[in-house]
Design a protein around this motif. Structure first.
Motif, PDB file in Angstrom:
ATOM      1  N   GLY A  96       0.832  -1.205   0.000  1.00 40.12           N
ATOM      2  CA  GLY A  96       0.000   0.000   0.000  1.00 40.12           C
ATOM      3  C   GLY A  96       0.863   1.251   0.000  1.00 40.12           C
ATOM      4  O   GLY A  96       0.624   2.204  -0.758  1.00 40.12           O
ATOM      5  N   ALA A  97       1.892   1.252   0.829  1.00 39.16           N
ATOM      6  CA  ALA A  97       2.804   2.390   0.913  1.00 39.16           C
ATOM      7  C   ALA A  97       3.531   2.590  -0.409  1.00 39.16           C
ATOM      8  O   ALA A  97       3.735   3.724  -0.856  1.00 39.16           O
ATOM      9  CB  ALA A  97       3.808   2.174   2.045  1.00 39.16           C
TER      10      ALA A  97
ATOM     11  N   GLN B 294       1.233   4.243  -2.941  1.00 40.57           N
ATOM     12  CA  GLN B 294       1.059   5.657  -2.616  1.00 40.57           C
ATOM     13  C   GLN B 294       2.297   6.465  -3.042  1.00 40.57           C
ATOM     14  O   GLN B 294       2.180   7.571  -3.564  1.00 40.57           O
ATOM     15  CB  GLN B 294       0.774   5.822  -1.119  1.00 40.57           C
TER      16      GLN B 294
ATOM     17  N   ILE C 165      -3.403   6.652   0.494  1.00 41.03           N
ATOM     18  CA  ILE C 165      -3.423   5.331   1.120  1.00 41.03           C
ATOM     19  C   ILE C 165      -2.598   5.367   2.407  1.00 41.03           C
ATOM     20  O   ILE C 165      -1.426   5.720   2.396  1.00 41.03           O
ATOM     21  CB  ILE C 165      -2.838   4.266   0.161  1.00 41.03           C
ATOM     22  N   THR C 166      -3.224   5.008   3.517  1.00 38.45           N
ATOM     23  CA  THR C 166      -2.481   5.006   4.791  1.00 38.45           C
ATOM     24  C   THR C 166      -2.202   3.597   5.295  1.00 38.45           C
ATOM     25  O   THR C 166      -1.361   3.399   6.143  1.00 38.45           O
ATOM     26  CB  THR C 166      -3.264   5.753   5.886  1.00 38.45           C
TER      27      THR C 166
ATOM     28  N   PRO D 297      -0.359   0.563   5.107  1.00 38.23           N
ATOM     29  CA  PRO D 297       0.858   0.243   4.375  1.00 38.23           C
ATOM     30  C   PRO D 297       0.841  -1.155   3.767  1.00 38.23           C
ATOM     31  O   PRO D 297       1.461  -1.381   2.740  1.00 38.23           O
ATOM     32  CB  PRO D 297       1.957   0.369   5.434  1.00 38.23           C
ATOM     33  N   ASP D 298       0.129  -2.097   4.382  1.00 40.85           N
ATOM     34  CA  ASP D 298       0.219  -3.480   3.912  1.00 40.85           C
ATOM     35  C   ASP D 298      -0.924  -3.811   2.960  1.00 40.85           C
ATOM     36  O   ASP D 298      -1.447  -2.954   2.263  1.00 40.85           O
ATOM     37  CB  ASP D 298       0.259  -4.442   5.109  1.00 40.85           C
TER      38      ASP D 298
ATOM     39  N   PHE E 215      -8.874  -7.364  10.708  1.00 44.88           N
ATOM     40  CA  PHE E 215      -8.640  -6.779  12.033  1.00 44.88           C
ATOM     41  C   PHE E 215      -8.161  -5.333  11.915  1.00 44.88           C
ATOM     42  O   PHE E 215      -8.663  -4.445  12.598  1.00 44.88           O
ATOM     43  CB  PHE E 215      -7.596  -7.617  12.782  1.00 44.88           C
ATOM     44  N   ASP E 216      -7.209  -5.098  11.027  1.00 47.07           N
ATOM     45  CA  ASP E 216      -6.673  -3.744  10.866  1.00 47.07           C
ATOM     46  C   ASP E 216      -7.746  -2.759  10.398  1.00 47.07           C
ATOM     47  O   ASP E 216      -7.782  -1.619  10.831  1.00 47.07           O
ATOM     48  CB  ASP E 216      -5.501  -3.738   9.872  1.00 47.07           C
TER      49      ASP E 216
ATOM     50  N   LEU F 155     -10.106  -2.025  13.257  1.00 46.42           N
ATOM     51  CA  LEU F 155      -9.441  -1.168  14.240  1.00 46.42           C
ATOM     52  C   LEU F 155      -9.400   0.268  13.754  1.00 46.42           C
ATOM     53  O   LEU F 155      -9.554   1.216  14.526  1.00 46.42           O
ATOM     54  CB  LEU F 155      -8.025  -1.672  14.515  1.00 46.42           C
ATOM     55  N   GLN F 156      -9.214   0.423  12.437  1.00 48.46           N
ATOM     56  CA  GLN F 156      -9.130   1.777  11.907  1.00 48.46           C
ATOM     57  C   GLN F 156     -10.460   2.509  12.053  1.00 48.46           C
ATOM     58  O   GLN F 156     -10.500   3.719  12.187  1.00 48.46           O
ATOM     59  CB  GLN F 156      -8.716   1.748  10.432  1.00 48.46           C
TER      60      GLN F 156
ATOM     61  N   VAL G 227     -12.447   2.159  14.623  1.00 46.46           N
ATOM     62  CA  VAL G 227     -12.554   2.578  16.032  1.00 46.46           C
ATOM     63  C   VAL G 227     -11.620   3.745  16.307  1.00 46.46           C
ATOM     64  O   VAL G 227     -11.979   4.713  16.970  1.00 46.46           O
ATOM     65  CB  VAL G 227     -12.233   1.392  16.967  1.00 46.46           C
ATOM     66  N   THR G 228     -10.398   3.664  15.786  1.00 42.44           N
ATOM     67  CA  THR G 228      -9.433   4.723  16.040  1.00 42.44           C
ATOM     68  C   THR G 228      -9.538   5.774  14.958  1.00 42.44           C
ATOM     69  O   THR G 228      -9.095   5.576  13.842  1.00 42.44           O
ATOM     70  CB  THR G 228      -7.995   4.170  16.040  1.00 42.44           C
ATOM     71  N   LYS G 229     -10.134   6.880  15.317  1.00 39.90           N
ATOM     72  CA  LYS G 229     -10.238   7.956  14.343  1.00 39.90           C
ATOM     73  C   LYS G 229      -8.857   8.568  14.131  1.00 39.90           C
ATOM     74  O   LYS G 229      -8.116   8.769  15.072  1.00 39.90           O
ATOM     75  CB  LYS G 229     -11.206   9.025  14.838  1.00 39.90           C
ATOM     76  N   ARG G 230      -8.558   8.837  12.876  1.00 38.79           N
ATOM     77  CA  ARG G 230      -7.260   9.444  12.642  1.00 38.79           C
ATOM     78  C   ARG G 230      -7.341  10.944  12.827  1.00 38.79           C
ATOM     79  O   ARG G 230      -8.305  11.574  12.503  1.00 38.79           O
ATOM     80  CB  ARG G 230      -6.761   9.104  11.233  1.00 38.79           C
TER      81      ARG G 230
ATOM     82  N   LEU H 269      -8.856   4.364  22.643  1.00 37.12           N
ATOM     83  CA  LEU H 269      -8.457   4.058  21.270  1.00 37.12           C
ATOM     84  C   LEU H 269      -8.789   5.217  20.336  1.00 37.12           C
ATOM     85  O   LEU H 269      -8.097   5.460  19.363  1.00 37.12           O
ATOM     86  CB  LEU H 269      -9.159   2.801  20.777  1.00 37.12           C
ATOM     87  N   ALA H 270      -9.866   5.919  20.662  1.00 40.51           N
ATOM     88  CA  ALA H 270     -10.334   6.957  19.752  1.00 40.51           C
ATOM     89  C   ALA H 270      -9.279   8.039  19.547  1.00 40.51           C
ATOM     90  O   ALA H 270      -9.053   8.497  18.444  1.00 40.51           O
ATOM     91  CB  ALA H 270     -11.619   7.558  20.273  1.00 40.51           C
TER      92      ALA H 270
ATOM     93  N   TYR I 187      -0.496  -1.003  20.882  1.00 36.47           N
ATOM     94  CA  TYR I 187      -0.801  -1.378  19.506  1.00 36.47           C
ATOM     95  C   TYR I 187      -1.162  -0.142  18.684  1.00 36.47           C
ATOM     96  O   TYR I 187      -0.648   0.061  17.588  1.00 36.47           O
ATOM     97  CB  TYR I 187      -1.956  -2.383  19.497  1.00 36.47           C
TER      98      TYR I 187
ATOM     99  N   LYS J  80       1.011   1.614  15.611  1.00 36.88           N
ATOM    100  CA  LYS J  80       0.439   1.852  14.278  1.00 36.88           C
ATOM    101  C   LYS J  80       0.682   3.303  13.858  1.00 36.88           C
ATOM    102  O   LYS J  80       0.949   3.584  12.691  1.00 36.88           O
ATOM    103  CB  LYS J  80      -1.064   1.561  14.281  1.00 36.88           C
TER     104      LYS J  80
ATOM    105  N   LYS K 296       2.897   4.831  10.670  1.00 32.09           N
ATOM    106  CA  LYS K 296       2.450   5.788   9.659  1.00 32.09           C
ATOM    107  C   LYS K 296       3.461   6.924   9.487  1.00 32.09           C
ATOM    108  O   LYS K 296       3.734   7.363   8.380  1.00 32.09           O
ATOM    109  CB  LYS K 296       1.090   6.365  10.050  1.00 32.09           C
TER     110      LYS K 296
ATOM    111  N   VAL L 138       6.420   5.600   7.559  1.00 37.86           N
ATOM    112  CA  VAL L 138       6.123   5.458   6.132  1.00 37.86           C
ATOM    113  C   VAL L 138       6.284   6.801   5.430  1.00 37.86           C
ATOM    114  O   VAL L 138       6.898   6.891   4.368  1.00 37.86           O
ATOM    115  CB  VAL L 138       4.695   4.896   5.926  1.00 37.86           C
TER     116      VAL L 138
ATOM    117  N   ARG M 262       9.033   7.551   2.586  1.00 34.29           N
ATOM    118  CA  ARG M 262       8.554   7.923   1.252  1.00 34.29           C
ATOM    119  C   ARG M 262       9.221   9.216   0.787  1.00 34.29           C
ATOM    120  O   ARG M 262       9.675   9.324  -0.354  1.00 34.29           O
ATOM    121  CB  ARG M 262       7.038   8.083   1.271  1.00 34.29           C
TER     122      ARG M 262
END
Lengths: 228, 113
Positions: A65-66, A69, A168-169, A171-172, A218-219, A222-223, A225-228, B20-21, B85, B89, B93, B96, B100
């Motif tokens: 993915g990385a 991008q 794309i965030t 990476p895999d 799973f990833d 999880l994404q 739930v975890t807001k970026r 987690l949020a 975890y 992650k 990021k 990466v 890059r």
């Protein structure tokens, strides 16, 4: 006729045996081929340098993915590039399919054309792989509201508008699902076209394990739930 | 349902969602410290007054103080694993993006030569 407004983006990881052949096949129709060597430990980089493709070396292995991008960001710097193609390094995609998809995106008002293995012919796919891929499609359609027949195909053609928004965030391998989510999120017009994938012994040996579906799911969850 | 069940289930859900949020917000960081201090304080109290743990356990409907301790440690462990975890992650990021940038710069330099 060579298509000069197209960038073919090929993420490459330890494909020294086949990469040169893949690149030369693409170069005969498309002058701009961007190879992202994702920290390969074999002599992939040397093999790419023997060709006219552009070589970008990731200093360490970051994931497919990385790599895609990185290729997109490189291609975006050239304003004459209108279409972006993601293409697998192992030679399982066909140039005719790319041409077909490009002809479609040029003619119709869509932002992205996705290749589908289940609309086209698939050579030598194992029943287990088929079942897992079908399940992945159901899951993907359920979570995005899109109607696709194949969610994890490496062959895609998209325009500049989408390339700029893609970001794309994952990476895999989860990037395939992430791309689908971007299409849903930005409401890009999409179309699936049949492509033929040749599952050669080489690509089967290189292909990702079915168990990786667990990691990807799973990833992705999880994404959420975890807001970026 | 006994009180400890309510407390534990609520704690699990809260930890998962809240922490987690947004693991790097200043509020979460502050809460981590408060919980940490509280843990140390309770640990000292438990060492000084061994019976205290039993009393607290009984209050929550748990049979023994040792059991209560196990529950709390489990909770703390799950919390640590999840937050590690998530932060790894995030680190990934950042890495990466850095790699890059480096790769693109190197390619640019090569093409200028």
């Amino acid at each position: 006729m060579k298509e000069t407004d197209v960038a073919i983006i090929i993420p490459v990881y330890n494909e020294a045996r086949v990469i040169k052949q893949t690149i030369q096949g693409v170069l005969s129709s498309f002058p701009l081929v961007i190879c992202i060597n994702d920290g390969s430990i074999d002599n992939t980089a040397e093999e790419i340098e023997k060709t006219k493709a552009i070589l970008i070396n990731h200093p360490i292995n970051l994931g497919q993915g990385a790599a895609i991008q990185t290729g997109i960001e490189y291609a975006l710097k050239d304003p004459s590039i209108k279409y972006f193609v993601t293409f697998d390094a192992d030679g399982q995609h066909r140039i005719e399919d790319v041409k077909n998809m490009l002809a479609y995106i040029r003619k119709e008002k869509v932002d992205v054309v996705l290749g589908s293995r289940f609309l086209g012919a698939t050579e030598n796919m194992t029943p287990l792989k088929k079942a897992v891929l079908k399940a992945a499609v159901k899951f993907s359609n359920f979570t995005t509201g899109l109607l696709l027949t194949d969610a994890h195909n490496g062959l895609r053609v998209f325009n500049r508008r989408m390339a700029e928004k893609l970001d794309i965030t994952m990476p895999d391998m989860a990037h395939a699902s992430e791309i689908i989510h971007r299409i849903a999120e930005h409401q890009f017009a999409y179309k699936e076209l049949p492509v033929t994938i040749a599952y050669t012994d080489y690509s089967k040996a290189k292909g990702q394990s079915i168990m990786n579906a667990v990691n990807i799911t799973f990833d992705l969850l999880l994404q959420r739930v975890t807001k970026r | 349902m006994i009180l400890i069940q309510v407390v534990l289930i609520a704690a699990f859900i809260l930890l998962l969602l809240k922490f987690l949020a947004n693991p790097n917000s200043y509020q979460i960081k502050a809460w981590k410290k408060i919980i940490g201090i509280l843990f140390v304080f309770l640990a000292i109290m438990a060492v000084l007054f061994p019976d205290l743990l039993n009393h607290i356990a009984h209050f929550f409907g748990v049979g023994r103080g040792a059991d209560l301790l196990l529950y709390l440690v489990t909770l703390a462990f799950i919390f640590v694993v999840f937050s590690q975890y998530v932060s790894s992650k995030q680190e990934q990021k950042r890495l990466v993006k850095l790699a890059r940038k480096l790769a693109l710069l190197e390619t640019e330099l090569k093409s200028k030569k």
